[in-house]
Design a protein around this motif. Sequence first.
Motif, PDB file in Angstrom:
ATOM      1  N   ALA A 100      28.300 -57.410 -71.483  1.00  0.00           N
ATOM      2  CA  ALA A 100      27.787 -58.501 -72.310  1.00  0.00           C
ATOM      3  C   ALA A 100      28.058 -59.830 -71.608  1.00  0.00           C
ATOM      4  CB  ALA A 100      28.469 -58.492 -73.671  1.00  0.00           C
ATOM      5  N   VAL A 101      27.185 -60.807 -71.867  1.00  0.00           N
ATOM      6  CA  VAL A 101      27.367 -62.125 -71.268  1.00  0.00           C
ATOM      7  C   VAL A 101      28.635 -62.771 -71.822  1.00  0.00           C
ATOM      8  CG1 VAL A 101      26.426 -64.467 -71.167  1.00  0.00           C
ATOM      9  CG2 VAL A 101      24.930 -62.489 -70.884  1.00  0.00           C
ATOM     10  N   ASP A 102      28.807 -62.636 -73.130  1.00  0.00           N
ATOM     11  CA  ASP A 102      29.966 -63.268 -73.742  1.00  0.00           C
ATOM     12  C   ASP A 102      30.252 -62.620 -75.094  1.00  0.00           C
ATOM     13  OD1 ASP A 102      32.104 -64.970 -74.003  1.00  0.00           O
ATOM     14  OD2 ASP A 102      30.964 -66.748 -73.422  1.00  0.00           O
ATOM     15  N   TYR A 103      31.406 -62.965 -75.633  1.00  0.00           N
ATOM     16  CA  TYR A 103      31.862 -62.394 -76.886  1.00  0.00           C
ATOM     17  C   TYR A 103      32.391 -63.550 -77.730  1.00  0.00           C
ATOM     18  CZ  TYR A 103      34.270 -58.862 -79.763  1.00  0.00           C
ATOM     19  OH  TYR A 103      34.695 -58.052 -80.774  1.00  0.00           O
ATOM     20  N   LEU A 104      31.578 -63.991 -78.693  1.00  0.00           N
ATOM     21  CA  LEU A 104      31.960 -65.162 -79.494  1.00  0.00           C
ATOM     22  C   LEU A 104      32.574 -64.723 -80.812  1.00  0.00           C
ATOM     23  CD1 LEU A 104      28.799 -67.396 -78.999  1.00  0.00           C
ATOM     24  CD2 LEU A 104      30.983 -67.536 -77.784  1.00  0.00           C
ATOM     25  N   LEU A 105      33.664 -65.377 -81.166  1.00  0.00           N
ATOM     26  CA  LEU A 105      34.322 -65.042 -82.427  1.00  0.00           C
ATOM     27  C   LEU A 105      33.918 -66.031 -83.514  1.00  0.00           C
ATOM     28  CD1 LEU A 105      37.868 -64.085 -81.125  1.00  0.00           C
ATOM     29  CD2 LEU A 105      36.223 -62.582 -82.247  1.00  0.00           C
ATOM     30  N   LYS A 106      33.674 -65.475 -84.717  1.00  0.00           N
ATOM     31  CA  LYS A 106      33.345 -66.320 -85.869  1.00  0.00           C
ATOM     32  C   LYS A 106      34.626 -66.899 -86.446  1.00  0.00           C
ATOM     33  CE  LYS A 106      29.416 -63.494 -87.333  1.00  0.00           C
ATOM     34  NZ  LYS A 106      28.976 -62.499 -88.325  1.00  0.00           N
ATOM     35  N   PRO A 107      34.675 -68.126 -86.906  1.00  0.00           N
ATOM     36  CA  PRO A 107      33.583 -69.101 -86.822  1.00  0.00           C
ATOM     37  C   PRO A 107      33.395 -69.581 -85.382  1.00  0.00           C
ATOM     38  CG  PRO A 107      35.453 -69.953 -88.127  1.00  0.00           C
ATOM     39  CD  PRO A 107      35.851 -68.636 -87.602  1.00  0.00           C
ATOM     40  N   VAL A 108      32.144 -69.784 -85.021  1.00  0.00           N
ATOM     41  CA  VAL A 108      31.809 -70.062 -83.631  1.00  0.00           C
ATOM     42  C   VAL A 108      32.006 -71.548 -83.314  1.00  0.00           C
ATOM     43  CG1 VAL A 108      29.992 -69.903 -81.886  1.00  0.00           C
ATOM     44  CG2 VAL A 108      30.123 -68.223 -83.732  1.00  0.00           C
ATOM     45  N   ALA A 109      32.792 -71.804 -82.265  1.00  0.00           N
ATOM     46  CA  ALA A 109      32.996 -73.191 -81.830  1.00  0.00           C
ATOM     47  C   ALA A 109      31.845 -73.592 -80.920  1.00  0.00           C
ATOM     48  CB  ALA A 109      34.316 -73.313 -81.083  1.00  0.00           C
ATOM     49  N   SER A 110      31.395 -74.855 -81.030  1.00  0.00           N
ATOM     50  CA  SER A 110      30.188 -75.214 -80.277  1.00  0.00           C
ATOM     51  C   SER A 110      30.438 -75.244 -78.769  1.00  0.00           C
ATOM     52  CB  SER A 110      29.636 -76.555 -80.770  1.00  0.00           C
ATOM     53  OG  SER A 110      30.619 -77.554 -80.642  1.00  0.00           O
ATOM     54  N   ASP A 111      31.638 -75.590 -78.312  1.00  0.00           N
ATOM     55  CA  ASP A 111      31.854 -75.587 -76.861  1.00  0.00           C
ATOM     56  C   ASP A 111      31.833 -74.163 -76.304  1.00  0.00           C
ATOM     57  OD1 ASP A 111      34.218 -75.104 -78.214  1.00  0.00           O
ATOM     58  OD2 ASP A 111      35.491 -75.914 -76.617  1.00  0.00           O
ATOM     59  N   ARG A 112      32.360 -73.193 -77.097  1.00  0.00           N
ATOM     60  CA  ARG A 112      32.296 -71.790 -76.664  1.00  0.00           C
ATOM     61  C   ARG A 112      30.843 -71.329 -76.645  1.00  0.00           C
ATOM     62  NH1 ARG A 112      33.371 -68.669 -74.601  1.00  0.00           N
ATOM     63  NH2 ARG A 112      34.099 -66.777 -75.584  1.00  0.00           N
ATOM     64  N   PHE A 113      30.079 -71.793 -77.616  1.00  0.00           N
ATOM     65  CA  PHE A 113      28.667 -71.422 -77.693  1.00  0.00           C
ATOM     66  C   PHE A 113      27.920 -71.935 -76.456  1.00  0.00           C
ATOM     67  CE2 PHE A 113      24.270 -71.966 -79.050  1.00  0.00           C
ATOM     68  CZ  PHE A 113      24.025 -70.739 -79.644  1.00  0.00           C
ATOM     69  N   GLU A 114      28.192 -73.210 -76.100  1.00  0.00           N
ATOM     70  CA  GLU A 114      27.525 -73.815 -74.934  1.00  0.00           C
ATOM     71  C   GLU A 114      27.898 -73.064 -73.664  1.00  0.00           C
ATOM     72  OE1 GLU A 114      25.192 -76.061 -75.116  1.00  0.00           O
ATOM     73  OE2 GLU A 114      25.461 -76.153 -77.297  1.00  0.00           O
ATOM     74  N   ALA A 115      29.184 -72.703 -73.536  1.00  0.00           N
ATOM     75  CA  ALA A 115      29.636 -71.983 -72.352  1.00  0.00           C
ATOM     76  C   ALA A 115      28.929 -70.636 -72.246  1.00  0.00           C
ATOM     77  CB  ALA A 115      31.152 -71.792 -72.403  1.00  0.00           C
ATOM     78  N   ALA A 116      28.793 -69.956 -73.388  1.00  0.00           N
ATOM     79  CA  ALA A 116      28.135 -68.656 -73.406  1.00  0.00           C
ATOM     80  C   ALA A 116      26.674 -68.795 -72.978  1.00  0.00           C
ATOM     81  CB  ALA A 116      28.215 -68.049 -74.806  1.00  0.00           C
ATOM     82  N   LEU A 117      26.042 -69.851 -73.469  1.00  0.00           N
ATOM     83  CA  LEU A 117      24.639 -70.082 -73.138  1.00  0.00           C
ATOM     84  C   LEU A 117      24.478 -70.362 -71.645  1.00  0.00           C
ATOM     85  CD1 LEU A 117      22.485 -69.868 -75.219  1.00  0.00           C
ATOM     86  CD2 LEU A 117      22.459 -72.360 -75.433  1.00  0.00           C
ATOM     87  N   ALA A 118      25.388 -71.157 -71.099  1.00  0.00           N
ATOM     88  CA  ALA A 118      25.336 -71.467 -69.672  1.00  0.00           C
ATOM     89  C   ALA A 118      25.484 -70.194 -68.836  1.00  0.00           C
ATOM     90  CB  ALA A 118      26.444 -72.468 -69.316  1.00  0.00           C
ATOM     91  N   ARG A 119      26.401 -69.324 -69.249  1.00  0.00           N
ATOM     92  CA  ARG A 119      26.594 -68.070 -68.523  1.00  0.00           C
ATOM     93  C   ARG A 119      25.359 -67.196 -68.616  1.00  0.00           C
ATOM     94  NH1 ARG A 119      32.148 -65.180 -69.929  1.00  0.00           N
ATOM     95  NH2 ARG A 119      31.224 -63.705 -68.474  1.00  0.00           N
ATOM     96  N   ALA A 120      24.732 -67.207 -69.792  1.00  0.00           N
ATOM     97  CA  ALA A 120      23.537 -66.391 -69.992  1.00  0.00           C
ATOM     98  C   ALA A 120      22.423 -66.842 -69.062  1.00  0.00           C
ATOM     99  CB  ALA A 120      23.090 -66.470 -71.441  1.00  0.00           C
ATOM    100  N   LYS A 121      22.262 -68.161 -68.932  1.00  0.00           N
ATOM    101  CA  LYS A 121      21.194 -68.685 -68.072  1.00  0.00           C
ATOM    102  C   LYS A 121      21.442 -68.305 -66.627  1.00  0.00           C
ATOM    103  CE  LYS A 121      19.949 -72.580 -70.981  1.00  0.00           C
ATOM    104  NZ  LYS A 121      20.155 -74.009 -71.220  1.00  0.00           N
ATOM    105  N   GLN A 122      22.692 -68.378 -66.231  1.00  0.00           N
ATOM    106  CA  GLN A 122      23.070 -68.018 -64.870  1.00  0.00           C
ATOM    107  C   GLN A 122      22.761 -66.547 -64.612  1.00  0.00           C
ATOM    108  OE1 GLN A 122      27.231 -68.439 -64.237  1.00  0.00           O
ATOM    109  NE2 GLN A 122      26.957 -69.638 -62.391  1.00  0.00           N
ATOM    110  N   ARG A 123      23.053 -65.763 -65.607  1.00  0.00           N
ATOM    111  CA  ARG A 123      22.920 -64.310 -65.491  1.00  0.00           C
ATOM    112  C   ARG A 123      21.457 -63.882 -65.384  1.00  0.00           C
ATOM    113  NH1 ARG A 123      25.548 -59.752 -67.842  1.00  0.00           N
ATOM    114  NH2 ARG A 123      27.537 -60.797 -67.937  1.00  0.00           N
ATOM    115  N   LEU A 124      20.535 -64.706 -65.930  1.00  0.00           N
ATOM    116  CA  LEU A 124      19.152 -64.257 -66.043  1.00  0.00           C
ATOM    117  C   LEU A 124      18.493 -63.968 -64.709  1.00  0.00           C
ATOM    118  CD1 LEU A 124      17.874 -66.259 -69.103  1.00  0.00           C
ATOM    119  CD2 LEU A 124      18.089 -63.797 -68.858  1.00  0.00           C
TER     120      LEU A 124
END
Lengths: 255, 357
Positions: A100-124
């Motif tokens: 998996a690209v990332d594993y976010l825990l609820k409640p989701v923090a926006s900086d963790r969300f942004e980091a996950a998104l950045a990793r996802a884009k890199q991974r694509l």
Amino acid sequence: MSPEAQARLTAIVVDDEELARAVIREMLKAHPEIEILGECANGFEAVKLVSEQKPDLLFLDIQMPKLDGFEVLELIGAEIAVIFVTAYDQHALRAFDVNAVDYLLKPVASDRFEAALARAKQRLGEPVPAVAELAASAREPGHYAERLVVKDGTRVHIIPVSKLDYVEAQDDYVALASQGKKHLKQQTISSVEAALDPKNFLRIHRSCIVNLERVAKVEPYGKDSHVAILQDGVRLPVSRAGYGRLRAVLDGQGG
Amino acid sequence: MYLAAWIPLAAILLYLLASPGGLSVGQALVMVLPLCLVYAFMCLSAWYSCRGAPLGNSSFQRLALTHLLAAVVISGVWVAIGKGLATLLASFDVFRGLGRNFSQALPLLFVSGVMIYLLAVAMHYVLLSVEQSQQAEKRVIEARVLARDSELKALKAQVNPHFLFNSLNSISALTSIDAGRAREMCILLADFLRKTLGLGEKTVIPLREELALVHSFLSVEKVRFGARLRVEEKIAAEALEYAVPPLLLQPLVENAVAHGISNLTEGGWIRLEVRDGENRGGDVSGPDDAVGELVIEVENNFDPEMPRRRGTGVGLANVRQRLTARYGERARFDVRTEGERFRVTLALPAEKTEGAA
């Protein structure tokens, strides 16, 4: 780099709670380059929608009705960047195993969300390993599958392991035999073997795993191989090594 | 007590010395009384040999050898004392002839001495094992009480972290969608937490308070699940003041949400019923049997196709243990699955809380 030059991405959000989907939706608002193709509230819907729409990105809850997040991954079998979003931290290792690209825990923090998104884009840009295969074999040690899931077109079959008679390898597929029917699934027989509890299932041949409860008798066949006959009369090949393992188990039960 | 046990032995000895031994009754009496007194104390030494060779971990040969040897030695010493006493007494005119008569009875006395000593050994073993079993029993009881106390402490005041995190996630979502509802949910959650922490301190509470906790829990979950969560209640008004251990009902309802509703796409229902189950078993005889029973039933639907989640049954086992710890045989706990219905029934003695009339 202007936003127009950025690659457009498509995403699907899967969570059974409306409010949990709303959080992801809201956080994605800051990213106009990401288009939400749809939202799903359970595993079945997710498998269907993801197979049809083939998004780049999947936000996936784990505890859901019908199919859990890992079962969904196993069935979609596409090259897809997955971000798990869950309140449970105990699945993190398994998530790592399925790449998996990332594993976010609820409640989701926006900086963790942004980091996950950045990793996802890199991974694509990178080649993605077969997620389905990984999802099927990723298990916590000591825990075995209680059921197997198979997709047949748009239908999903759920086979409890107690109703699984045997598994046969067929080229790139395995055939899961249950209650007189065979279900084809794209998976290696070794990873099916790893998912099944060795107390109940035994690899009796390079291409065959049998449910020990179904074995009625074992007879010699040819020079140095045997054949296992199941209660419903199905005959399965038993290799020399497989026969050794089978004897050990059956003798162990007798004594 | 111990000396009293010697009276029959002394009588037997008296008879033996007087009739086959050939002593006159007077002679025998004068010999037996001091001899028995002395031997009573000598036999106490069996305690040491019994301690030294406990029954459990000594071989039979060793035991037999040890005790026979001790019996021969002790009895020998005893007979020698008897001989000395007889010689001493024979010097008086009254007891003339005692020396000779007693010498004839010596083998008899020796054999009796050995037998009595072995009897004492047997008695000591019995006493030792009784003592041991009493100690073991005491230890078991102590351990059980200790385990129960720590268990009760551990079982109480548990807030499921997943419930908490999911609720916080809902609040996080609501902040931008509907700030008013976000605040409302914060208050609902705070209310639930405060109740849980407060109730955990007590040993029993009125059912009314436990139900308030359940409602508090459900109102938080209703924000999460919306229309997916349906609750049906049938509560007997007269049962509200009955005493129940705190956090008995709430875990069952939480279980119903986690394993029922949250796995159902279209949502599910929870049925909560509290009955005043007087006259157990339909028996309407006498006031002795009129111990009322508080019956609580929590039922929900679920998806039988979903694999059992890890942790299933922990909450139930927890409630069951606490019921047994508190009420023992007087409480019942029953779990039943019928198709896609899951039902937990518990029955406990209907007792009013103190202070409530």
